[in-house]
Design an enzyme around this catalytic site. Structure first.
Site, PDB file in Angstrom:
ATOM      1  N   LYS A  10       0.817  -1.217   0.000  1.00  0.00           N
ATOM      2  CA  LYS A  10       0.000   0.000   0.000  1.00  0.00           C
ATOM      3  C   LYS A  10       0.857   1.277   0.000  1.00  0.00           C
ATOM      4  O   LYS A  10       2.065   1.226   0.273  1.00  0.00           O
ATOM      5  CB  LYS A  10      -0.922  -0.030   1.219  1.00  0.00           C
ATOM      6  CG  LYS A  10      -1.955  -1.172   1.185  1.00  0.00           C
ATOM      7  CD  LYS A  10      -2.947  -1.021   2.329  1.00  0.00           C
ATOM      8  CE  LYS A  10      -3.999  -2.124   2.291  1.00  0.00           C
ATOM      9  NZ  LYS A  10      -5.035  -1.920   3.324  1.00  0.00           N
ATOM     10  N   TYR A  50     -12.469  -1.588  -3.960  1.00  0.00           N
ATOM     11  CA  TYR A  50     -12.975  -1.812  -2.600  1.00  0.00           C
ATOM     12  C   TYR A  50     -14.499  -1.728  -2.520  1.00  0.00           C
ATOM     13  O   TYR A  50     -15.051  -1.448  -1.454  1.00  0.00           O
ATOM     14  CB  TYR A  50     -12.341  -0.818  -1.632  1.00  0.00           C
ATOM     15  CG  TYR A  50     -10.954  -1.215  -1.156  1.00  0.00           C
ATOM     16  CD1 TYR A  50     -10.768  -2.356  -0.374  1.00  0.00           C
ATOM     17  CD2 TYR A  50      -9.835  -0.459  -1.464  1.00  0.00           C
ATOM     18  CE1 TYR A  50      -9.505  -2.725   0.082  1.00  0.00           C
ATOM     19  CE2 TYR A  50      -8.564  -0.815  -1.009  1.00  0.00           C
ATOM     20  CZ  TYR A  50      -8.414  -1.951  -0.234  1.00  0.00           C
ATOM     21  OH  TYR A  50      -7.179  -2.313   0.223  1.00  0.00           O
ATOM     22  N   PHE A  58     -15.588   3.661   6.807  1.00  0.00           N
ATOM     23  CA  PHE A  58     -14.210   4.000   6.431  1.00  0.00           C
ATOM     24  C   PHE A  58     -13.968   3.981   4.920  1.00  0.00           C
ATOM     25  O   PHE A  58     -12.844   4.175   4.462  1.00  0.00           O
ATOM     26  CB  PHE A  58     -13.219   3.056   7.135  1.00  0.00           C
ATOM     27  CG  PHE A  58     -13.455   1.582   6.870  1.00  0.00           C
ATOM     28  CD1 PHE A  58     -12.973   0.975   5.719  1.00  0.00           C
ATOM     29  CD2 PHE A  58     -14.144   0.804   7.796  1.00  0.00           C
ATOM     30  CE1 PHE A  58     -13.186  -0.382   5.481  1.00  0.00           C
ATOM     31  CE2 PHE A  58     -14.353  -0.563   7.572  1.00  0.00           C
ATOM     32  CZ  PHE A  58     -13.865  -1.148   6.404  1.00  0.00           C
ATOM     33  N   ARG A  86      -2.173 -14.300   4.076  1.00  0.00           N
ATOM     34  CA  ARG A  86      -2.869 -13.622   5.181  1.00  0.00           C
ATOM     35  C   ARG A  86      -2.140 -13.835   6.504  1.00  0.00           C
ATOM     36  O   ARG A  86      -2.091 -12.955   7.349  1.00  0.00           O
ATOM     37  CB  ARG A  86      -4.325 -14.081   5.253  1.00  0.00           C
ATOM     38  CG  ARG A  86      -5.132 -13.596   4.037  1.00  0.00           C
ATOM     39  CD  ARG A  86      -6.581 -14.018   4.083  1.00  0.00           C
ATOM     40  NE  ARG A  86      -7.326 -13.281   5.085  1.00  0.00           N
ATOM     41  CZ  ARG A  86      -7.743 -12.026   4.927  1.00  0.00           C
ATOM     42  NH1 ARG A  86      -7.484 -11.376   3.814  1.00  0.00           N
ATOM     43  NH2 ARG A  86      -8.418 -11.436   5.885  1.00  0.00           N
ATOM     44  N   THR A  92      -5.522  -7.366  10.550  1.00  0.00           N
ATOM     45  CA  THR A  92      -5.783  -6.100   9.850  1.00  0.00           C
ATOM     46  C   THR A  92      -5.260  -4.902  10.635  1.00  0.00           C
ATOM     47  O   THR A  92      -4.667  -3.983  10.070  1.00  0.00           O
ATOM     48  CB  THR A  92      -7.309  -5.929   9.626  1.00  0.00           C
ATOM     49  OG1 THR A  92      -7.787  -7.093   8.954  1.00  0.00           O
ATOM     50  CG2 THR A  92      -7.608  -4.709   8.781  1.00  0.00           C
ATOM     51  N   ARG A 103       2.304  -6.559   8.924  1.00  0.00           N
ATOM     52  CA  ARG A 103       1.534  -5.412   9.428  1.00  0.00           C
ATOM     53  C   ARG A 103       2.050  -4.959  10.788  1.00  0.00           C
ATOM     54  O   ARG A 103       2.050  -3.773  11.084  1.00  0.00           O
ATOM     55  CB  ARG A 103       0.047  -5.755   9.474  1.00  0.00           C
ATOM     56  CG  ARG A 103      -0.563  -5.687   8.077  1.00  0.00           C
ATOM     57  CD  ARG A 103      -1.942  -6.268   8.052  1.00  0.00           C
ATOM     58  NE  ARG A 103      -2.644  -5.977   6.813  1.00  0.00           N
ATOM     59  CZ  ARG A 103      -3.734  -6.630   6.440  1.00  0.00           C
ATOM     60  NH1 ARG A 103      -4.224  -7.593   7.182  1.00  0.00           N
ATOM     61  NH2 ARG A 103      -4.328  -6.315   5.311  1.00  0.00           N
ATOM     62  N   ASN A 113      -2.132   0.059   6.803  1.00  0.00           N
ATOM     63  CA  ASN A 113      -1.621  -1.203   7.348  1.00  0.00           C
ATOM     64  C   ASN A 113      -0.693  -1.940   6.379  1.00  0.00           C
ATOM     65  O   ASN A 113      -0.581  -3.167   6.416  1.00  0.00           O
ATOM     66  CB  ASN A 113      -2.791  -2.084   7.825  1.00  0.00           C
ATOM     67  CG  ASN A 113      -3.740  -2.460   6.713  1.00  0.00           C
ATOM     68  OD1 ASN A 113      -3.597  -1.998   5.584  1.00  0.00           O
ATOM     69  ND2 ASN A 113      -4.707  -3.299   7.012  1.00  0.00           N
ATOM     70  N   HIS A 116      -2.116  -5.565   1.569  1.00  0.00           N
ATOM     71  CA  HIS A 116      -3.455  -6.130   1.355  1.00  0.00           C
ATOM     72  C   HIS A 116      -3.314  -7.537   0.789  1.00  0.00           C
ATOM     73  O   HIS A 116      -2.345  -7.838   0.097  1.00  0.00           O
ATOM     74  CB  HIS A 116      -4.232  -5.260   0.346  1.00  0.00           C
ATOM     75  CG  HIS A 116      -5.482  -5.925  -0.167  1.00  0.00           C
ATOM     76  ND1 HIS A 116      -6.674  -5.884   0.510  1.00  0.00           N
ATOM     77  CD2 HIS A 116      -5.703  -6.673  -1.282  1.00  0.00           C
ATOM     78  CE1 HIS A 116      -7.586  -6.577  -0.169  1.00  0.00           C
ATOM     79  NE2 HIS A 116      -7.014  -7.054  -1.258  1.00  0.00           N
ATOM     80  N   GLU A 127      -9.995  -9.840  -7.838  1.00  0.00           N
ATOM     81  CA  GLU A 127      -8.903  -8.891  -7.611  1.00  0.00           C
ATOM     82  C   GLU A 127      -7.745  -9.094  -8.594  1.00  0.00           C
ATOM     83  O   GLU A 127      -7.126  -8.128  -9.040  1.00  0.00           O
ATOM     84  CB  GLU A 127      -8.397  -9.013  -6.164  1.00  0.00           C
ATOM     85  CG  GLU A 127      -9.425  -8.517  -5.156  1.00  0.00           C
ATOM     86  CD  GLU A 127      -8.924  -8.526  -3.723  1.00  0.00           C
ATOM     87  OE1 GLU A 127      -9.693  -8.116  -2.849  1.00  0.00           O
ATOM     88  OE2 GLU A 127      -7.768  -8.931  -3.471  1.00  0.00           O
TER      89      GLU A 127
HETATM   90  P1  CMP Z   1      -7.463  -4.496   3.438  1.00  0.00           P
HETATM   91  O1  CMP Z   1      -6.947  -5.865   3.633  1.00  0.00           O
HETATM   92  O2  CMP Z   1      -6.876  -3.685   2.364  1.00  0.00           O
HETATM   93  O3  CMP Z   1      -9.049  -4.566   3.203  1.00  0.00           O
HETATM   94  C1  CMP Z   1      -9.906  -3.504   3.538  1.00  0.00           C
HETATM   95  C2  CMP Z   1      -9.201  -2.429   4.291  1.00  0.00           C
HETATM   96  O4  CMP Z   1     -10.030  -1.539   4.987  1.00  0.00           O
HETATM   97  C3  CMP Z   1      -8.343  -3.047   5.377  1.00  0.00           C
HETATM   98  O5  CMP Z   1      -7.250  -3.695   4.817  1.00  0.00           O
HETATM   99  C4  CMP Z   1      -8.025  -1.855   6.228  1.00  0.00           C
HETATM  100  O6  CMP Z   1      -6.917  -1.105   5.748  1.00  0.00           O
HETATM  101  C5  CMP Z   1      -9.275  -1.022   6.053  1.00  0.00           C
HETATM  102  N1  CMP Z   1     -10.098  -1.079   7.246  1.00  0.00           N
HETATM  103  C6  CMP Z   1     -10.713  -2.137   7.780  1.00  0.00           C
HETATM  104  N2  CMP Z   1     -11.402  -1.793   8.868  1.00  0.00           N
HETATM  105  C7  CMP Z   1     -11.200  -0.472   9.036  1.00  0.00           C
HETATM  106  C8  CMP Z   1     -11.649   0.474   9.976  1.00  0.00           C
HETATM  107  N3  CMP Z   1     -12.444   0.119  10.989  1.00  0.00           N
HETATM  108  N4  CMP Z   1     -11.240   1.741   9.839  1.00  0.00           N
HETATM  109  C9  CMP Z   1     -10.445   2.098   8.803  1.00  0.00           C
HETATM  110  N5  CMP Z   1      -9.999   1.238   7.859  1.00  0.00           N
HETATM  111  C10 CMP Z   1     -10.365  -0.025   7.988  1.00  0.00           C
END
Ligand code: CMP
Length: 133
Positions: A10, A50, A58, A86, A92, A103, A113, A116, A127
């Site tokens: 990212k 997304y 968010f 993962r 996450t 992460r 984070n 992905h 994807e």
């Molecule tokens: P990712 O694996 O890219 O998939 C969806 C993304 O949304 C996740 O990683 C986080 O970066 C983001 N995400 C998930 N939950 C939250 C949250 N509560 N607030 C902000 N970002 C979030």
């Protein structure tokens, strides 16, 4: 069973100059890298990517962040690649991710984070098609 998954480094990790360390980890973990490119998503593209999160609070912030700078996308292959990637990424929320996960090491917040990964064979297919056609 060998499968494919999509990984993204990212914008926060690209800015932090840790692309190399993340790719090194991917190789050390034994994944085959079948595709790799650096791209910058438009806001519209980030919203499409997304779309499953479009009703989440968010969503706007996440899609603005994901289109804020270049990302590196990788097509990975390996035994149970989706689960394996993962595990390497960790939880996450970097604050909850186990030591040794990407992460935990490189993430900054729930949103920033670092990486992905696809979460199921169905999303992996969608994807991967999004970035590698
Ligand atoms: P990712 O694996 O890219 O998939 C969806 C993304 O949304 C996740 O990683 C986080 O970066 C983001 N995400 C998930 N939950 C939250 C949250 N509560 N607030 C902000 N970002 C979030």
């Amino acid at each position: 069973m060998s499968e494919k998954t999509l990984a993204i480094i990212k914008p926060d990790a690209v800015k932090k100059r840790v692309i190399g360390r993340i790719i090194q980890r991917i190789e050390d973990e034994g994944f085959n890298i079948l595709g790799l490119k650096m791209v910058q998503l438009s806001l519209e593209e980030a919203k499409t990517f997304y779309a499953v999160h479009k009703d989440k609070p968010f969503y706007d912030s996440l899609t603005e962040f994901m289109s804020s700078g270049p990302i590196v996308v990788l097509l990975l292959e390996g035994e149970e690649a989706i689960k394996h990637w993962r595990e390497v990424m960790g939880a996450t929320n970097p604050a909850e991710a186990r030591p040794g996960t990407l992460r935990r090491e490189f993430g900054f917040s729930l949103e920033r984070n670092a990486v992905h990964g696809s979460d199921s064979p169905q999303t992996a297919e969608v994807e991967i098609k999004f970035f590698f056609n």
